[in-house]
Motif scaffolding. Sequence first.
Motif, PDB file in Angstrom:
ATOM      1  N   GLY A   1       0.805  -1.220   0.000  1.00  0.00           N
ATOM      2  CA  GLY A   1       0.000   0.000   0.000  1.00  0.00           C
ATOM      3  C   GLY A   1       0.834   1.264   0.000  1.00  0.00           C
ATOM      4  N   LYS A   2       2.123   1.136  -0.169  1.00  0.00           N
ATOM      5  CA  LYS A   2       2.991   2.314  -0.215  1.00  0.00           C
ATOM      6  C   LYS A   2       2.822   2.997  -1.575  1.00  0.00           C
ATOM      7  CE  LYS A   2       7.714   3.455   0.795  1.00  0.00           C
ATOM      8  NZ  LYS A   2       9.078   2.987   0.650  1.00  0.00           N
ATOM      9  N   PRO A   3       2.660   4.324  -1.586  1.00  0.00           N
ATOM     10  CA  PRO A   3       2.343   4.991  -2.859  1.00  0.00           C
ATOM     11  C   PRO A   3       3.488   4.955  -3.872  1.00  0.00           C
ATOM     12  CG  PRO A   3       2.664   6.593  -1.121  1.00  0.00           C
ATOM     13  CD  PRO A   3       2.656   5.252  -0.457  1.00  0.00           C
ATOM     14  N   ILE A   4       3.121   4.637  -5.104  1.00  0.00           N
ATOM     15  CA  ILE A   4       4.083   4.702  -6.207  1.00  0.00           C
ATOM     16  C   ILE A   4       3.717   5.855  -7.134  1.00  0.00           C
ATOM     17  CG2 ILE A   4       4.883   3.503  -8.267  1.00  0.00           C
ATOM     18  CD1 ILE A   4       4.780   0.911  -6.686  1.00  0.00           C
ATOM     19  N   ALA A   5       2.397   6.033  -7.382  1.00  0.00           N
ATOM     20  CA  ALA A   5       1.935   7.185  -8.160  1.00  0.00           C
ATOM     21  C   ALA A   5       0.733   7.766  -7.443  1.00  0.00           C
ATOM     22  CB  ALA A   5       1.553   6.762  -9.573  1.00  0.00           C
ATOM     23  N   ILE A   6       0.799   9.048  -7.120  1.00  0.00           N
ATOM     24  CA  ILE A   6      -0.281   9.699  -6.379  1.00  0.00           C
ATOM     25  C   ILE A   6      -0.629  11.016  -7.055  1.00  0.00           C
ATOM     26  CG2 ILE A   6       0.227   8.649  -4.150  1.00  0.00           C
ATOM     27  CD1 ILE A   6       1.864  11.127  -3.476  1.00  0.00           C
ATOM     28  N   ASN A   7      -1.592  11.739  -6.481  1.00  0.00           N
ATOM     29  CA  ASN A   7      -1.974  13.039  -7.033  1.00  0.00           C
ATOM     30  C   ASN A   7      -1.653  14.113  -6.024  1.00  0.00           C
ATOM     31  OD1 ASN A   7      -3.323  11.672  -9.231  1.00  0.00           O
ATOM     32  ND2 ASN A   7      -4.855  11.142  -7.698  1.00  0.00           N
ATOM     33  N   ARG A   8      -1.052  15.179  -6.496  1.00  0.00           N
ATOM     34  CA  ARG A   8      -0.842  16.308  -5.594  1.00  0.00           C
ATOM     35  C   ARG A   8      -1.597  17.505  -6.146  1.00  0.00           C
ATOM     36  NH1 ARG A   8       2.601  19.379  -8.485  1.00  0.00           N
ATOM     37  NH2 ARG A   8       3.932  18.217  -9.910  1.00  0.00           N
ATOM     38  N   THR A   9      -1.949  18.424  -5.266  1.00  0.00           N
ATOM     39  CA  THR A   9      -2.667  19.614  -5.697  1.00  0.00           C
ATOM     40  C   THR A   9      -1.747  20.457  -6.566  1.00  0.00           C
ATOM     41  OG1 THR A   9      -3.591  19.581  -3.511  1.00  0.00           O
ATOM     42  CG2 THR A   9      -4.147  21.460  -4.869  1.00  0.00           C
ATOM     43  N   SER A  10      -2.291  20.927  -7.653  1.00  0.00           N
ATOM     44  CA  SER A  10      -1.476  21.818  -8.475  1.00  0.00           C
ATOM     45  C   SER A  10      -2.333  22.975  -8.946  1.00  0.00           C
ATOM     46  CB  SER A  10      -0.893  21.068  -9.667  1.00  0.00           C
ATOM     47  OG  SER A  10      -1.819  21.042 -10.707  1.00  0.00           O
TER      48      SER A  10
ATOM     49  N   GLY B   1      -6.143  22.015  -9.476  1.00  0.00           N
ATOM     50  CA  GLY B   1      -6.462  20.662  -9.897  1.00  0.00           C
ATOM     51  C   GLY B   1      -5.456  19.713  -9.297  1.00  0.00           C
ATOM     52  N   TYR B   2      -5.270  18.618  -9.978  1.00  0.00           N
ATOM     53  CA  TYR B   2      -4.349  17.621  -9.459  1.00  0.00           C
ATOM     54  C   TYR B   2      -3.302  17.283 -10.504  1.00  0.00           C
ATOM     55  CZ  TYR B   2      -7.694  17.170  -5.746  1.00  0.00           C
ATOM     56  OH  TYR B   2      -8.509  17.443  -4.686  1.00  0.00           O
ATOM     57  N   ALA B   3      -2.119  17.034 -10.037  1.00  0.00           N
ATOM     58  CA  ALA B   3      -1.050  16.606 -10.934  1.00  0.00           C
ATOM     59  C   ALA B   3      -0.509  15.289 -10.406  1.00  0.00           C
ATOM     60  CB  ALA B   3       0.047  17.651 -10.997  1.00  0.00           C
ATOM     61  N   ARG B   4       0.006  14.486 -11.306  1.00  0.00           N
ATOM     62  CA  ARG B   4       0.524  13.186 -10.925  1.00  0.00           C
ATOM     63  C   ARG B   4       1.883  13.361 -10.276  1.00  0.00           C
ATOM     64  NH1 ARG B   4      -2.427   8.773 -10.005  1.00  0.00           N
ATOM     65  NH2 ARG B   4      -1.856   6.933 -11.223  1.00  0.00           N
ATOM     66  N   ALA B   5       2.128  12.582  -9.244  1.00  0.00           N
ATOM     67  CA  ALA B   5       3.430  12.643  -8.581  1.00  0.00           C
ATOM     68  C   ALA B   5       3.912  11.226  -8.322  1.00  0.00           C
ATOM     69  CB  ALA B   5       3.312  13.403  -7.265  1.00  0.00           C
ATOM     70  N   TYR B   6       5.191  11.031  -8.539  1.00  0.00           N
ATOM     71  CA  TYR B   6       5.799   9.718  -8.328  1.00  0.00           C
ATOM     72  C   TYR B   6       6.881   9.870  -7.264  1.00  0.00           C
ATOM     73  CZ  TYR B   6       3.587   9.161 -12.866  1.00  0.00           C
ATOM     74  OH  TYR B   6       2.685   9.150 -13.894  1.00  0.00           O
TER      75      TYR B   6
ATOM     76  N   PRO C   1       9.794  10.531 -14.087  1.00  0.00           N
ATOM     77  CA  PRO C   1       8.398  10.595 -14.553  1.00  0.00           C
ATOM     78  C   PRO C   1       7.678  11.831 -14.039  1.00  0.00           C
ATOM     79  CG  PRO C   1       8.650   8.892 -12.869  1.00  0.00           C
ATOM     80  CD  PRO C   1      10.025   9.392 -13.191  1.00  0.00           C
ATOM     81  N   ASN C   2       8.162  12.421 -12.951  1.00  0.00           N
ATOM     82  CA  ASN C   2       7.529  13.652 -12.452  1.00  0.00           C
ATOM     83  C   ASN C   2       7.678  14.776 -13.461  1.00  0.00           C
ATOM     84  OD1 ASN C   2       6.599  12.937  -9.709  1.00  0.00           O
ATOM     85  ND2 ASN C   2       8.758  12.477  -9.421  1.00  0.00           N
ATOM     86  N   SER C   3       8.916  14.967 -13.940  1.00  0.00           N
ATOM     87  CA  SER C   3       9.102  16.085 -14.872  1.00  0.00           C
ATOM     88  C   SER C   3       8.519  15.733 -16.235  1.00  0.00           C
ATOM     89  CB  SER C   3      10.578  16.457 -14.978  1.00  0.00           C
ATOM     90  OG  SER C   3      11.308  15.420 -15.570  1.00  0.00           O
ATOM     91  N   PHE C   4       8.528  14.431 -16.610  1.00  0.00           N
ATOM     92  CA  PHE C   4       7.888  14.066 -17.884  1.00  0.00           C
ATOM     93  C   PHE C   4       6.387  14.339 -17.840  1.00  0.00           C
ATOM     94  CE2 PHE C   4      10.329  11.324 -21.032  1.00  0.00           C
ATOM     95  CZ  PHE C   4      11.516  11.970 -20.763  1.00  0.00           C
ATOM     96  N   SER C   5       5.767  14.085 -16.679  1.00  0.00           N
ATOM     97  CA  SER C   5       4.327  14.290 -16.562  1.00  0.00           C
ATOM     98  C   SER C   5       3.978  15.767 -16.569  1.00  0.00           C
ATOM     99  CB  SER C   5       3.805  13.645 -15.279  1.00  0.00           C
ATOM    100  OG  SER C   5       3.986  12.249 -15.358  1.00  0.00           O
ATOM    101  N   ASP C   6       4.910  16.605 -16.120  1.00  0.00           N
ATOM    102  CA  ASP C   6       4.656  18.043 -16.150  1.00  0.00           C
ATOM    103  C   ASP C   6       4.860  18.605 -17.537  1.00  0.00           C
ATOM    104  OD1 ASP C   6       4.134  17.923 -13.530  1.00  0.00           O
ATOM    105  OD2 ASP C   6       6.070  18.692 -12.863  1.00  0.00           O
ATOM    106  N   GLY C   7       5.366  17.791 -18.441  1.00  0.00           N
ATOM    107  CA  GLY C   7       5.683  18.275 -19.774  1.00  0.00           C
ATOM    108  C   GLY C   7       7.138  18.673 -19.794  1.00  0.00           C
ATOM    109  N   ILE C   8       7.927  17.987 -20.589  1.00  0.00           N
ATOM    110  CA  ILE C   8       9.358  18.251 -20.537  1.00  0.00           C
ATOM    111  C   ILE C   8       9.751  19.230 -21.626  1.00  0.00           C
ATOM    112  CG2 ILE C   8       9.989  16.061 -19.516  1.00  0.00           C
ATOM    113  CD1 ILE C   8      10.857  15.276 -22.428  1.00  0.00           C
ATOM    114  N   GLY C   9      10.852  19.890 -21.380  1.00  0.00           N
ATOM    115  CA  GLY C   9      11.352  20.842 -22.358  1.00  0.00           C
ATOM    116  C   GLY C   9      12.109  20.122 -23.463  1.00  0.00           C
ATOM    117  N   GLN C  10      12.388  20.859 -24.521  1.00  0.00           N
ATOM    118  CA  GLN C  10      13.084  20.247 -25.657  1.00  0.00           C
ATOM    119  C   GLN C  10      14.477  19.765 -25.277  1.00  0.00           C
ATOM    120  OE1 GLN C  10      12.969  23.047 -28.825  1.00  0.00           O
ATOM    121  NE2 GLN C  10      11.097  22.188 -29.683  1.00  0.00           N
TER     122      GLN C  10
END
Lengths: 667, 368
Positions: free
Chosen positions: A78-87, A163-168, A293-302
């Motif tokens: 039950g330890k979190p691997i992918a959760i949602n944080r407020t964004s 809203g919520y953003a994914r966090a790993y 995966p955190n920065s990829f989920s936020d949209g990564i730069g070129q």
Amino acid sequence: MASGRPGRFITDQTLVYTFTRRALVLGGLQIGLGGLLAGRMAWLSIAQKDKYDRLAESNRVQSQLIPPRRGWIVDRHGKPIAINRTSFRVDLIPDRLQDPDRIIDELRGLLDLSPEDVKRIKDVLDKAPGYQPVPVAENLDYERYATISLRQADLPGVAPSSGYARAYPLGAAVAHLVGYVGPASVEDYKKNHDPLLITPGFKVGKEGLERTMEPWLRGKPGAKRTEVTAHGKLVADLTTRPEQMGNMLRLTIDAGLQDFAARRMGTNSGAVTVIDVANGNILAMASMPAYDPNSFSDGIGQSEWAMASADDHLPLMNKALQGLYPPGSTVKPMVALALLRAGVPASDMVVCSGAYRVGNGLFHCWRHGGHGAIDMHRAIAQSCDIYFYTMARRIGIDQIARMARLLGMGEKYELPFRSQRYGTVPDTAWKLAKYHKPWTAADTVNSAIGQGYMLVNPLQLAVMASRIASGQVLQPRIIGNKHYGPQGPPIGFDSEHVDFIHRAMRDVVGGGGTAIAARLPVAGVEMAGKTGSAQVRRISMADRLAGRAGALGTGGDWKLRDHGHFLGFAPFDNPRYAIGVTLEHAGHGAAAAVVARDVMTWLFAPERAMATLAANEAQWGGGISERMAAETARWDTAHLAGPTPEQEANPDPATPDAKIPPGERGD
Amino acid sequence: MSRLSLVPAPIARLPWGVLALVCAICGFGLVVLYSAAGGSLRPWAFSQGIRFCVFLCGALVLSRIRAETLKALAVPAYVGLVAMLVGVEALGAVAGGSRRWLDLGIIRLQPSELMKPVIVLVLAWFYDMLPAAEIRRWSAIWPAAALVGVPFVLVMAQPDLGTALMIVFGGIVVMFLSGIPVRLFVGGIAALVALTPVALGLLHDYQRSRIEIFLNPESDPLGTGYHIIQSKIAIGSGGIAGKGFLAGTQSHLDYLPEGHTDFVFATMAEEWGLLGGVGIIAGYLLVIGWGMRVARRAATRFGRLAAGGLATTIFFYVAINLSMVMGLAPVVGIPLPLVSFGGSAMMTVLICLGMLIAIDREGRAAAR
């Protein structure tokens, strides 16, 4: 117009008569038309009322979707691997925007937008339909969000929202396992025009489990219904339907083990997989290096993307499932099982002189002087090549291939991952079909030591270990909250054979074999295993004459070094965990054996394992995230500041060769 | 008239039933305008009510004029209006752009609007003057065609397709009632159908696009087709009994464009439903039916033709407007008289009413 009706003289009186008649006709037409109009109105308001009711309602009510929170991904405990944080985010509603230039200018100041951002916003704004929000900035800190919210009155068309953003929490350690999320692609949207997909802030799984388990994780969107005028002015808030969070996904993964395995690989490129021998559950499946995966989920730069693509350690590839390598000597326990099954007595001796002739070719044992007279047990423990050349030829490739498949090689498992490259188990029929050439004795000799055509992925190494350990056809599993049927049948042969192999593999580690380094520093727990060093290229006679083949395998250009494999299980007398480790170009299987030792140690004595790791990470320049940050900084100084002389002197890291590891071709 | 009463005979002899009907229609219109303004007398209902009172008084004054006088005034009025139409064109050419009105300082006069009843009067005058024996000759047709053609061309040039068509329709009705051969009308309709493609070519782009969009409103849901679509939504969603007074969403949330002018019927239908719509249609048909009865019992040929034409002019207003709002005709900008906010159509209809009362008075006097 002289054509009056013959015999009829027109008088004022006849005209009165004509008038009356025509006036009645006209009156009739008027009543008829009036009736027609009333009928038309009845058609609209009775027969088609439902249709127009719907249209009036869809005019009046504007539904704004509330993206659902994604279901959590948790480990077996039950330890979190992918959760949602407020964004916090800010969008522009083009319809409500007055004087876009002024507003974008103000936002640039308030949100520190780069000229790149401003250009993107203006481009999207030009093309977007008026009702569709245009994202301005995501993942704002609370202060900026609050500033925009307070000024909303003088910024018409600017919509701040939370809203919520994914966090790993484990970052790169779980990257290849769970993947990451991102905005839906245009193609996704074109499939069914689901408005949720274009709702700002909504993200779909792009890779890994996030992608394959999308329907389970997504949840149901809520809707904020508002009454609006034709000009988009808000009149009243109607009922709001709350969103429904997606389902929780429980994995068989042990988050602590996964994290440890990823970190323990250090600066290596490779994969570690651990399987629970009792049930086939995958406890860890780490592929490194990886992206965050955190920065990829936020949209990564070129630049972040360019950096990941250019890296010859392939951080974008899940090597556990997609990397294919010659298994090398790790197949020897499997070949030995095939020999036993074919009736070759374990006591039969082969004399190893260091070289073995097949036709015109000379095949060498890794040990220069040879092993002398050697039986099966010692051949496994000492990894004698000549023994396996000789014995493999005795039973032929097809029996070996059958055993290889039984132990999971060449098999595609039922796992929720988008691509598995399942390798090659060569046999006579396969070669004939693929190359239209008959199988040769040299092919058998190569296959006997896991070279030649044979290819596996790292997960298959772990599965092979788990099947040898359990004597059962275990299917690897990764979803914890899914009801699976009973595990596969027993492998179906003499348990004496299995015990024999177990003992031989124990002696690889504990009995003065080739993997002494893999001995567990845990009292009472012994690991059994087998190393493998897979040649990346053929060692020519010239190389051999020039020096030791091993020296060539470990030195020189990184990309030409041998791959190191280790498969094993522990405790050897009552197997609980099976492990497969592959380190690309590590030079020798012993390097993989050391990683396997530490990962296995974590399972029995975590504090001790962590202490070793802490010492190691101090040497490597910190944990995964510190090293990635340092690498990014190096990349940025090298690329953003323009090419430096030093960098030009280096070979281009993005040559096509570097993108495909040599062991990966074919399957 | 055996009625012995306190009311003076001229007033007692007024057609009270029709006046009550007209007041009821306009009163209902005021209720609709009140709702269209979001439950407010301003900006529309109040001024519309005042205007109605003024024009109704004007109509009652007009009704005191003798039919003979109307006949005498027909030609000067016609000539004057044609001159004004030319003047509007000339001013428009000077000022640039399209112009439909002359600014006379106190009021803005739309000569094309007044031409609708006047074309009826001048044709009634012409056929009254024409000897009965000539009714089947060319001489019965070409002067009438010319009388209609001149204002038609001038109004088309403004350009105002709706009004121009109404002038032609008014003229055709009087010609039909005058007794010229029916086959001319049949042939005319056939020729019209044949010439439709040519006529479409002569229309302005915006007029042509209105017709195309009328044929397929969904082709331009955000442009001109939007009017028709939203109007049908308002009418259809009103259902049989409507959404209730002040409860129309199409009009109150501004989805229905021109909800107080040309599309006022849709505003009404959304809140009062089919019952309100049938009520208004029936009310108009009763007024027009009365007008047609006035025509049949008129004492003179001028009276008969003028009354028939005037009653049918009112009918054209209603029929064209309702066809337009229900998606049966292109959007041509014809308001619903007495209900739509605005003075021109109300003035024209009340002028028609006043003249009908005048003709009726003489007819009944002759019948006594």
